[in-house]
Write a protein that holds these residues in place. Structure first.
Motif, PDB file in Angstrom:
ATOM      1  N   GLN A  14     -12.243  -1.626   0.584  1.00  0.00           N
ATOM      2  CA  GLN A  14     -11.920  -0.330  -0.018  1.00  0.00           C
ATOM      3  C   GLN A  14     -12.865  -0.024  -1.180  1.00  0.00           C
ATOM      4  O   GLN A  14     -13.294   1.127  -1.363  1.00  0.00           O
ATOM      5  CB  GLN A  14     -10.465  -0.321  -0.501  1.00  0.00           C
ATOM      6  CG  GLN A  14      -9.430  -0.379   0.603  1.00  0.00           C
ATOM      7  CD  GLN A  14      -9.322   0.939   1.350  1.00  0.00           C
ATOM      8  OE1 GLN A  14     -10.029   1.894   1.063  1.00  0.00           O
ATOM      9  NE2 GLN A  14      -8.441   1.001   2.334  1.00  0.00           N
ATOM     10  N   PRO A  20      -7.723   4.708  -3.268  1.00  0.00           N
ATOM     11  CA  PRO A  20      -7.175   3.494  -2.625  1.00  0.00           C
ATOM     12  C   PRO A  20      -7.675   2.211  -3.275  1.00  0.00           C
ATOM     13  O   PRO A  20      -6.894   1.278  -3.506  1.00  0.00           O
ATOM     14  CB  PRO A  20      -7.646   3.629  -1.175  1.00  0.00           C
ATOM     15  CG  PRO A  20      -7.893   5.082  -0.971  1.00  0.00           C
ATOM     16  CD  PRO A  20      -8.403   5.576  -2.291  1.00  0.00           C
ATOM     17  N   GLY A  47       0.809  -1.217   0.000  1.00  0.00           N
ATOM     18  CA  GLY A  47       0.000   0.000   0.000  1.00  0.00           C
ATOM     19  C   GLY A  47       0.836   1.258   0.000  1.00  0.00           C
ATOM     20  O   GLY A  47       0.518   2.228  -0.691  1.00  0.00           O
ATOM     21  N   ASP A  96       0.817   4.435  -2.689  1.00  0.00           N
ATOM     22  CA  ASP A  96       0.409   5.792  -2.317  1.00  0.00           C
ATOM     23  C   ASP A  96       1.097   6.162  -1.006  1.00  0.00           C
ATOM     24  O   ASP A  96       0.536   5.994   0.074  1.00  0.00           O
ATOM     25  CB  ASP A  96      -1.108   5.863  -2.162  1.00  0.00           C
ATOM     26  CG  ASP A  96      -1.597   7.273  -1.852  1.00  0.00           C
ATOM     27  OD1 ASP A  96      -0.794   8.219  -1.960  1.00  0.00           O
ATOM     28  OD2 ASP A  96      -2.780   7.430  -1.498  1.00  0.00           O
ATOM     29  N   TRP A 152      -1.569   6.338   2.329  1.00  0.00           N
ATOM     30  CA  TRP A 152      -1.789   5.044   2.973  1.00  0.00           C
ATOM     31  C   TRP A 152      -1.710   5.167   4.484  1.00  0.00           C
ATOM     32  O   TRP A 152      -0.824   5.800   5.023  1.00  0.00           O
ATOM     33  CB  TRP A 152      -0.761   4.032   2.479  1.00  0.00           C
ATOM     34  CG  TRP A 152      -0.974   2.678   3.086  1.00  0.00           C
ATOM     35  CD1 TRP A 152      -0.362   2.168   4.179  1.00  0.00           C
ATOM     36  CD2 TRP A 152      -1.886   1.680   2.639  1.00  0.00           C
ATOM     37  NE1 TRP A 152      -0.832   0.913   4.434  1.00  0.00           N
ATOM     38  CE2 TRP A 152      -1.776   0.585   3.515  1.00  0.00           C
ATOM     39  CE3 TRP A 152      -2.797   1.610   1.584  1.00  0.00           C
ATOM     40  CZ2 TRP A 152      -2.527  -0.574   3.352  1.00  0.00           C
ATOM     41  CZ3 TRP A 152      -3.537   0.463   1.430  1.00  0.00           C
ATOM     42  CH2 TRP A 152      -3.405  -0.610   2.299  1.00  0.00           C
TER      43      TRP A 152
END
Length: 402
Positions: free
Chosen positions: A114, A228, A82, A86, A90
């Protein structure tokens, strides 16, 4: 069906398998396998750096499921994935999967949650360029196609227009990822139900066919609630596959290469740690070792000054150590990087094992090669603090040009 449970870089297991199934496992390329020389009808199977779950189908129909557990806890692995996707957005508290024992159910559950969060406010809509043959003119006439396809005919026209629709890249990625996960073995029944409901919510969206190019999307303020989930969807499409290998072997599953996971995390985290240092950081920077520009080198991480001069170089190495230290070949590779970039210091970064930090001064070269380790099995804040400390050691004030 034969189920084979293995640990990443763990000890080999001896298992009963037919010759056809054993050869199919070898052809899959997921693990190393060979007939046991001491016991007929049994095979020695050993996992390398790939983790996840795959099903191998031999030409005669026999099936084996390989389940490979990573050395780091699932929660930590998902953080590494993750964060590399990002680094700014994250949060580790998004992963509460301590009860999950295997990677595929854990990752599928994270994706479903998500995606559900992204769709709670309804499906995102956007503009998509459409080219079609129509009896009604809307948008712009494609004169060239009109003349080539319908010269002298009436009334069909070739047009292009922008359509405001839910059939956009973000939704297509989510639907396709849900369908790929539904096809994989090892997804629990209750999770399959949630993924099916997710697919129903995206029923009007066109899935991405196998072999088709993944649609391009860009993060914007309009799709921030999707980001996400879409990044996880891209990971699903990258890790989930169905392939046909030589000899009629079929391989379907969900795998991550830990070397790539580690490299992505280290380079992204270093780039973020260097954010206040000025200059620029380039990942997978391309250079040449020789003056004739024939021998190409690609360091994982290079920091340049504002004038474009290399100031620091690093390579991430996720590999097995020798019994008493790091592999020597990495030192030769880093020496080549330092020579080509004219740097006095080079840095090799390993996932922590048994060896300690080391520094080697190369004779007659005025180059010092540093070997660092990162302990992955620790809370994210501690791991990122270690990366910032490491970035301080790479900083141009501490290492630089010769």
């Amino acid at each position: 069906m034969t189920v084979i449970a293995l640990a990443e870089h763990g000890a080999a297991r001896t298992l009963p398998m037919s010759m056809a199934l054993g050869r199919a496992v070898v052809a899959s390329g997921v693990v190393a396998a060979a007939p046991d020389p001491d016991v007929p009808g049994r095979w020695r199977v050993k996992a390398g750096g790939k983790v996840g779950a795959v099903t191998v189908v031999a030409a005669n129909g026999e099936t084996a499921t390989l389940r490979i557990m990573p050395k780091v806890p699932i929660r930590r692995l998902l953080f590494l994935l993750g964060y590399a996707l990002d680094a700014g957005g994250w949060r580790d508290d998004e992963v509460s999967l301590d009860e999950e024992l295997e990677l595929l159910p854990a990752f599928a559950s994270l994706f479903e949650r998500q995606a559900d969060r992204a769709l709670r406010q309804g499906l995102l809509q956007g503009y998509r360029t459409v080219e079609e043959t129509s009896l009604v003119v809307r948008g712009r006439l494609r004169e060239g196609d009109q003349i080539r396809r319908h010269y002298g005919e009436f009334p069909a026209v070739e047009i292009v227009h922008d359509e405001y629709t839910t059939d956009i890249a973000e939704n297509r990625l989510l639907r396709t990822a849900a369908e790929r996960l539904l096809r994989l073995p090892g997804v629990p029944r209750d999770l399959r139900g949630r993924l099916l409901r997710l697919r129903v919510r995206l029923a009007d969206v066109t899935p991405i066919g196998r072999g088709q190019e993944t649609p391009v999307w860009r993060p914007t303020r309009l799709n921030i609630r999707y980001q996400p989930a879409v990044r996880l969807a891209e990971l699903v499409l990258r890790g989930a596959s169905v392939e046909h290998r030589p000899g009629g072997t079929a391989v379907s599953g969900f795998l991550f290469d830990m070397a790539h996971v580690f490299e992505d995390f280290v380079t992204i985290a270093l780039r973020k740690a260097f954010g206040e240092c000025g200059g620029r950081c380039v990942l997978q920077a391309s250079h040449h070792l020789d003056e004739g520009h024939v021998i190409r080198i690609v360091p994982d991480f290079v920091h340049y000054s504002d004038a474009g001069v290399p100031r620091a170089v690093a390579d991430a190495k996720y590999k097995a150590e020798k019994p008493h230290g790091f592999p020597d070949a990495d030192l030769y590779q880093m020496l080549a990087y330092c020579t080509a970039l004219h740097l006095a210091d080079g840095h090799l970064i390993y996932a922590k094992g048994n060896a300690s930090h080391a520094a080697h001064r190369v004779r007659h070269a005025e180059v010092t090669i540093h070997q660092h380790t990162l302990e992955l099995d620790q809370p994210p804040n501690s791991l990122l603090a270690d990366v910032r400390t490491l970035a301080g050691r790479l900083h141009p004030r501490n290492s630089g040009q010769r």
